[in-house]
Design an enzyme around this catalytic site. Structure first.
Site, PDB file in Angstrom:
ATOM      1  CG  LEU A 105      -1.981  -1.064   1.343  1.00 51.35           C
ATOM      2  CD1 LEU A 105      -2.744  -0.924   2.659  1.00 51.35           C
ATOM      3  CD2 LEU A 105      -2.945  -1.008   0.169  1.00 51.35           C
ATOM      4  CG  ASP A 106       0.420   4.028  -3.106  1.00 44.74           C
ATOM      5  OD1 ASP A 106       1.219   3.148  -3.474  1.00 44.74           O
ATOM      6  OD2 ASP A 106      -0.468   4.500  -3.837  1.00 44.74           O
ATOM      7  CG  LEU A 107       3.961   7.715   3.016  1.00 43.14           C
ATOM      8  CD1 LEU A 107       4.690   6.888   4.068  1.00 43.14           C
ATOM      9  CD2 LEU A 107       4.811   8.915   2.586  1.00 43.14           C
ATOM     10  CG  HIS A 188       0.868   5.920  -7.278  1.00 42.09           C
ATOM     11  ND1 HIS A 188       0.732   5.752  -5.918  1.00 42.09           N
ATOM     12  CD2 HIS A 188       2.098   6.428  -7.470  1.00 42.09           C
ATOM     13  CE1 HIS A 188       1.858   6.152  -5.316  1.00 42.09           C
ATOM     14  NE2 HIS A 188       2.696   6.548  -6.230  1.00 42.09           N
TER      15      HIS A 188
END
Length: 236
Positions: A105-107, A188
């Site tokens: 998962l992205d930041l 993304h």
């Protein structure tokens, strides 16, 4: 073992420092057990989680671990990072150094993350052929409209990778909130899809993977082991 799977004779030869020809005699004398069963075939395959014993002395007894984590925003999906806290830093698990991340998962994305030391399970979970659904709750800066639904269902062409995304399901929950279901995970991807409408994503939370829902009793940063049923039923 050097690899994840090996022939029994090669494994025993390496562990016991004996010649492979001597292993035939050991098997004939019923001295070797694999997963509690007397081994007869030197070509039997053992893997990282096989229980192997000789004369009741255990040579190998690794156990698979499957962990659910409620990832907070601001934590990176990595084992090490010089700038940010990692998901591994959050874990209180005796084997956390052996775990790897299943689907990052992205930041700035929160929610359900999975970690394991079982490579076959994680590869199956992430394989495009498995078509495991991941569900997200998305908060948008601008209002949504029904045209988003058709666009997500048709897929988007990403010129940089020269790919068209697979059909995604979008459900409008309120003027600024949608739920999106994906069976893939491009870079993304959700943010880029909403970017086609010039609608910035200001909140992104994954709440399920396959049949597994994020445990509502897990605080942000909290984690727990999956049950046997959860491990087996995640694929539906």
């Amino acid at each position: 073992m050097e690899s994840k799977r090996a022939r029994l004779d090669r494994f025993l030869s390496s562990e016991l420092k004996i010649k492979r020809k001597d292993i035939r005699l050991m098997l004939a004398q019923n001295r070797v057990r694999v997963d509690g069963i007397v081994a007869k075939d030197i070509q039997q395959l053992v893997d990282e989680f096989s229980h192997v014993s000789v004369d009741d002395a255990v040579l190998k007894n690794n156990r698979p671990s499957y962990v659910m984590l409620n990832k907070p925003v601001g934590v990176v999906s990595a084992t090490k990072d010089d700038k940010h806290k990692t998901v591994i830093d959050l874990l209180d698990h005796p084997a956390k150094s052996e775990l790897h991340i299943v689907g990052r998962l992205d930041l700035n994305t929160s929610g359900l993350m999975l970690l394991t030391n079982d490579g076959r399970w994680s590869r199956k979970l992430m394989s495009p052929e498995s078509k495991v659904e991941k569900r997200y709750r998305v908060t948008l800066q601008n209002p949504l409209s029904t045209e988003y639904i058709d666009a997500f269902a048709k897929g988007f062409y990403f010129e940089f990778e020269d790919i068209t995304t697979q059909a995604a399901k979008l459900e409008i929950i309120s003027e600024h909130i949608a739920e999106v279901t994906l069976t893939e995970g491009k870079y993304h991807q959700i943010k880029r899809m909403f970017g086609r409408f010039r609608n910035p994503v200001i909140g992104l939370h994954r709440y399920s993977v396959g049949e597994l829902l994020l445990d509502p009793d897990l605080d942000e940063g909290g984690s727990r082991e999956l049950s046997v049923e959860e491990v087996n039923d995640i694929f539906g």
